[in-house]
Design a protein around this motif. Structure first.
Motif, PDB file in Angstrom:
ATOM      1  N   PRO A  27      -6.862   9.691   1.341  1.00  0.00           N
ATOM      2  CA  PRO A  27      -7.020   9.178   2.598  1.00  0.00           C
ATOM      3  C   PRO A  27      -6.985   9.980   3.765  1.00  0.00           C
ATOM      4  CG  PRO A  27      -4.743   8.578   1.791  1.00  0.00           C
ATOM      5  CD  PRO A  27      -5.760   9.153   0.656  1.00  0.00           C
ATOM      6  N   HIS A  28      -7.359   9.765   4.872  1.00  0.00           N
ATOM      7  CA  HIS A  28      -7.535  10.701   6.196  1.00  0.00           C
ATOM      8  C   HIS A  28      -6.013  10.989   6.485  1.00  0.00           C
ATOM      9  CE1 HIS A  28      -8.017  12.412   9.967  1.00  0.00           C
ATOM     10  NE2 HIS A  28      -9.528  12.608   9.689  1.00  0.00           N
ATOM     11  N   PRO A  29      -5.563  12.179   6.975  1.00  0.00           N
ATOM     12  CA  PRO A  29      -4.085  12.316   7.029  1.00  0.00           C
ATOM     13  C   PRO A  29      -3.755  11.738   8.349  1.00  0.00           C
ATOM     14  CG  PRO A  29      -5.706  14.440   7.434  1.00  0.00           C
ATOM     15  CD  PRO A  29      -6.435  13.480   6.768  1.00  0.00           C
ATOM     16  N   ARG A  32      -2.062   8.444   7.283  1.00  0.00           N
ATOM     17  CA  ARG A  32      -0.764   8.669   6.643  1.00  0.00           C
ATOM     18  C   ARG A  32       0.212   8.807   7.914  1.00  0.00           C
ATOM     19  NH1 ARG A  32      -0.191  10.701   1.356  1.00  0.00           N
ATOM     20  NH2 ARG A  32      -2.470  10.989   0.053  1.00  0.00           N
ATOM     21  N   ALA A  33       0.052   9.398   8.584  1.00  0.00           N
ATOM     22  CA  ALA A  33       0.718   9.858   9.738  1.00  0.00           C
ATOM     23  C   ALA A  33       1.136   8.471  10.536  1.00  0.00           C
ATOM     24  CB  ALA A  33       0.175  10.844  10.999  1.00  0.00           C
ATOM     25  N   VAL A  34       0.004   7.694  10.815  1.00  0.00           N
ATOM     26  CA  VAL A  34       0.342   6.524  11.554  1.00  0.00           C
ATOM     27  C   VAL A  34       1.000   5.313  10.664  1.00  0.00           C
ATOM     28  CG1 VAL A  34      -0.837   4.462  12.720  1.00  0.00           C
ATOM     29  CG2 VAL A  34      -1.685   6.793  13.089  1.00  0.00           C
ATOM     30  N   ALA A  35       0.666   5.088   9.423  1.00  0.00           N
ATOM     31  CA  ALA A  35       1.173   3.927   8.972  1.00  0.00           C
ATOM     32  C   ALA A  35       2.464   4.453   8.240  1.00  0.00           C
ATOM     33  CB  ALA A  35       0.125   3.980   7.319  1.00  0.00           C
ATOM     34  N   ASP A  36       2.974   5.844   8.062  1.00  0.00           N
ATOM     35  CA  ASP A  36       4.210   5.949   7.586  1.00  0.00           C
ATOM     36  C   ASP A  36       5.291   5.592   8.781  1.00  0.00           C
ATOM     37  OD1 ASP A  36       3.566   7.162   5.213  1.00  0.00           O
ATOM     38  OD2 ASP A  36       3.613   9.130   5.852  1.00  0.00           O
ATOM     39  N   GLU A  37       4.616   5.298  10.125  1.00  0.00           N
ATOM     40  CA  GLU A  37       5.729   4.992  11.043  1.00  0.00           C
ATOM     41  C   GLU A  37       5.846   3.475  11.354  1.00  0.00           C
ATOM     42  OE1 GLU A  37       4.653   7.000  14.832  1.00  0.00           O
ATOM     43  OE2 GLU A  37       4.634   8.896  13.924  1.00  0.00           O
ATOM     44  N   LEU A  38       4.586   2.795  10.438  1.00  0.00           N
ATOM     45  CA  LEU A  38       4.761   1.281  10.646  1.00  0.00           C
ATOM     46  C   LEU A  38       5.237   0.387   9.413  1.00  0.00           C
ATOM     47  CD1 LEU A  38       1.208   1.019  12.069  1.00  0.00           C
ATOM     48  CD2 LEU A  38       3.223   1.152  13.321  1.00  0.00           C
ATOM     49  N   GLU A  39       5.888  -0.787   9.742  1.00  0.00           N
ATOM     50  CA  GLU A  39       6.343  -1.704   8.665  1.00  0.00           C
ATOM     51  C   GLU A  39       4.873  -2.143   8.136  1.00  0.00           C
ATOM     52  OE1 GLU A  39       9.181  -2.461   7.300  1.00  0.00           O
ATOM     53  OE2 GLU A  39       9.955  -0.727   8.530  1.00  0.00           O
ATOM     54  N   PRO A  40       4.661  -2.342   6.943  1.00  0.00           N
ATOM     55  CA  PRO A  40       3.323  -2.802   6.354  1.00  0.00           C
ATOM     56  C   PRO A  40       3.286  -4.171   6.817  1.00  0.00           C
ATOM     57  CG  PRO A  40       4.854  -1.507   4.544  1.00  0.00           C
ATOM     58  CD  PRO A  40       5.609  -1.646   5.960  1.00  0.00           C
ATOM     59  N   ASP A 186      -6.115  13.297  19.684  1.00  0.00           N
ATOM     60  CA  ASP A 186      -6.345  14.584  19.048  1.00  0.00           C
ATOM     61  C   ASP A 186      -7.945  14.956  18.861  1.00  0.00           C
ATOM     62  OD1 ASP A 186      -3.676  15.136  18.972  1.00  0.00           O
ATOM     63  OD2 ASP A 186      -3.467  14.549  17.153  1.00  0.00           O
ATOM     64  N   GLU A 187      -8.236  16.105  18.679  1.00  0.00           N
ATOM     65  CA  GLU A 187      -9.565  16.729  18.413  1.00  0.00           C
ATOM     66  C   GLU A 187      -9.051  17.949  17.423  1.00  0.00           C
ATOM     67  OE1 GLU A 187     -11.812  17.693  21.689  1.00  0.00           O
ATOM     68  OE2 GLU A 187     -12.374  15.510  22.427  1.00  0.00           O
ATOM     69  N   VAL A 188      -9.499  17.825  16.327  1.00  0.00           N
ATOM     70  CA  VAL A 188      -8.823  18.464  15.045  1.00  0.00           C
ATOM     71  C   VAL A 188     -10.147  18.933  14.137  1.00  0.00           C
ATOM     72  CG1 VAL A 188      -7.544  18.365  13.187  1.00  0.00           C
ATOM     73  CG2 VAL A 188      -6.503  17.156  15.044  1.00  0.00           C
ATOM     74  N   VAL A 205     -12.239  13.212  15.769  1.00  0.00           N
ATOM     75  CA  VAL A 205     -11.587  12.677  16.988  1.00  0.00           C
ATOM     76  C   VAL A 205     -10.674  11.795  16.407  1.00  0.00           C
ATOM     77  CG1 VAL A 205     -11.789  11.111  19.129  1.00  0.00           C
ATOM     78  CG2 VAL A 205     -13.336  13.097  18.689  1.00  0.00           C
ATOM     79  N   VAL A 206      -9.444  11.805  16.701  1.00  0.00           N
ATOM     80  CA  VAL A 206      -8.337  10.839  16.433  1.00  0.00           C
ATOM     81  C   VAL A 206      -7.761  10.185  17.615  1.00  0.00           C
ATOM     82  CG1 VAL A 206      -6.299  10.651  14.815  1.00  0.00           C
ATOM     83  CG2 VAL A 206      -7.843  12.214  14.242  1.00  0.00           C
ATOM     84  N   VAL A 207      -7.702   8.861  17.964  1.00  0.00           N
ATOM     85  CA  VAL A 207      -7.044   8.221  18.893  1.00  0.00           C
ATOM     86  C   VAL A 207      -6.357   7.027  18.220  1.00  0.00           C
ATOM     87  CG1 VAL A 207      -7.678   6.808  20.823  1.00  0.00           C
ATOM     88  CG2 VAL A 207      -9.097   8.702  20.533  1.00  0.00           C
ATOM     89  N   ARG A 208      -4.913   6.811  18.641  1.00  0.00           N
ATOM     90  CA  ARG A 208      -4.331   5.750  18.153  1.00  0.00           C
ATOM     91  C   ARG A 208      -3.720   5.323  19.466  1.00  0.00           C
ATOM     92  NH1 ARG A 208       1.985   6.845  15.990  1.00  0.00           N
ATOM     93  NH2 ARG A 208       2.414   4.776  15.516  1.00  0.00           N
ATOM     94  N   ALA A 209      -3.762   3.894  19.259  1.00  0.00           N
ATOM     95  CA  ALA A 209      -3.307   3.162  20.461  1.00  0.00           C
ATOM     96  C   ALA A 209      -2.588   1.941  20.097  1.00  0.00           C
ATOM     97  CB  ALA A 209      -4.567   3.006  21.492  1.00  0.00           C
ATOM     98  N   VAL A 210      -1.541   1.581  20.703  1.00  0.00           N
ATOM     99  CA  VAL A 210      -0.893   0.195  20.551  1.00  0.00           C
ATOM    100  C   VAL A 210      -1.274  -0.835  21.655  1.00  0.00           C
ATOM    101  CG1 VAL A 210       1.409  -0.794  20.525  1.00  0.00           C
ATOM    102  CG2 VAL A 210       1.138   1.531  19.767  1.00  0.00           C
ATOM    103  N   ARG A 211      -1.712  -1.990  21.086  1.00  0.00           N
ATOM    104  CA  ARG A 211      -1.981  -3.127  21.988  1.00  0.00           C
ATOM    105  C   ARG A 211      -0.841  -3.619  22.518  1.00  0.00           C
ATOM    106  NH1 ARG A 211      -7.182  -6.077  21.853  1.00  0.00           N
ATOM    107  NH2 ARG A 211      -6.994  -7.711  23.424  1.00  0.00           N
ATOM    108  N   THR A 212      -0.764  -4.010  23.805  1.00  0.00           N
ATOM    109  CA  THR A 212       0.617  -4.383  24.423  1.00  0.00           C
ATOM    110  C   THR A 212       0.490  -5.902  24.476  1.00  0.00           C
ATOM    111  OG1 THR A 212      -0.230  -3.802  26.573  1.00  0.00           O
ATOM    112  CG2 THR A 212       1.278  -2.288  25.275  1.00  0.00           C
ATOM    113  N   ARG A 213      -0.762  -6.443  24.881  1.00  0.00           N
ATOM    114  CA  ARG A 213      -1.028  -7.838  24.887  1.00  0.00           C
ATOM    115  C   ARG A 213      -2.337  -8.379  24.386  1.00  0.00           C
ATOM    116  NH1 ARG A 213      -4.288  -8.941  29.094  1.00  0.00           N
ATOM    117  NH2 ARG A 213      -4.811  -7.289  30.593  1.00  0.00           N
TER     118      ARG A 213
END
Length: 213
Positions: A27-29, A32-40, A186-188, A205-213
């Motif tokens: 899997p893309h690193p 791993r970084a995002v999912a490790d911070e979240l509850e499944p 990020d641009e990696v 390009v790596v973009v992570r965002a959380v939906r607030t509503r």
């Protein structure tokens, strides 16, 4: 070969083995970084390929919907993941994400290098709509840079064509700040090992965002 990112193009790519050799990298690193911070919870792997990300999420306890336009990719994914931990938590669909619609939103929507038969940024807009309030969107795309090929759609030498490439700014500019909180832009650069041990440079390009509503 088709000159569009349609079903015929991707079926030929997967049948020829042009993509399968990269699945062993796992899997893309960023996932791993995002999912490790979240509850499944529930996850969509949009453009799942041979299932590296979907199988990793499932093993971590996620209920995964894995979708790819190529039936050849889905067949390889089923075979590759059969018997692996969590495999029963994956639903596989051979479907065109430009027309397919999920029955319910997801806690996590992730896409890794998916190139649809529609404008790339419009595709990201489309899958972003499938994130549940409080959920996470993870986009991993090919970064536009000098040297991208402009003829055909091969990834072997000059990289993907400009039309399939983005920057972190072009992705985040599409995310309404009243709806999204951007957590990562990020641009990696990284290098994977391709067929025959050939180094394959990737400009991500790596973009992570959380939906607030």
């Amino acid at each position: 070969m088709s000159n569009e990112f349609d079903r015929e193009f991707w079926e030929e790519r997967w049948r020829s083995g042009a993509h399968g050799s990269m699945a062993a990298s796992g899997p893309h690193p960023a996932l791993r970084a995002v999912a490790d911070e979240l509850e499944p919870g529930t996850a969509l792997d949009a453009g799942c390929g041979s299932g590296a990300e979907a199988s990793w999420l499932a093993a971590a306890g996620w209920r995964v919907t894995a979708v790819d336009i190529a039936e050849s990719a889905i067949a390889q994914a089923r075979e590759r993941t059969a018997g692996l931990p969590g495999a029963e938590r994956i639903e596989w669909f051979a479907a065109d994400l430009t027309t397919w619609t999920p029955e319910a939103p997801y806690d996590l929507v992730a896409t890794h290098y998916a190139h649809p038969a529609m404008p790339q940024l419009d595709f990201y807009d489309r899958i972003a709509d499938w994130v549940a309030p409080g959920g996470t969107l993870l986009i991993v795309g090919h970064r536009h840079h000098e040297g991208h090929g402009h003829e055909g759609h091969g990834h072997d030498h000059d990289g993907p064509p400009a039309a399939a490439s983005v920057t972190a700014a072009t992705v985040t500019d599409r995310l309404d700040p009243t709806v999204w909180t951007v957590r990562t832009t990020d641009e990696v650069d990284r290098v994977l090992t391709g067929p025959g041990g050939r180094p394959v440079p990737l400009h991500d390009v790596v973009v992570r965002a959380v939906r607030t509503r």
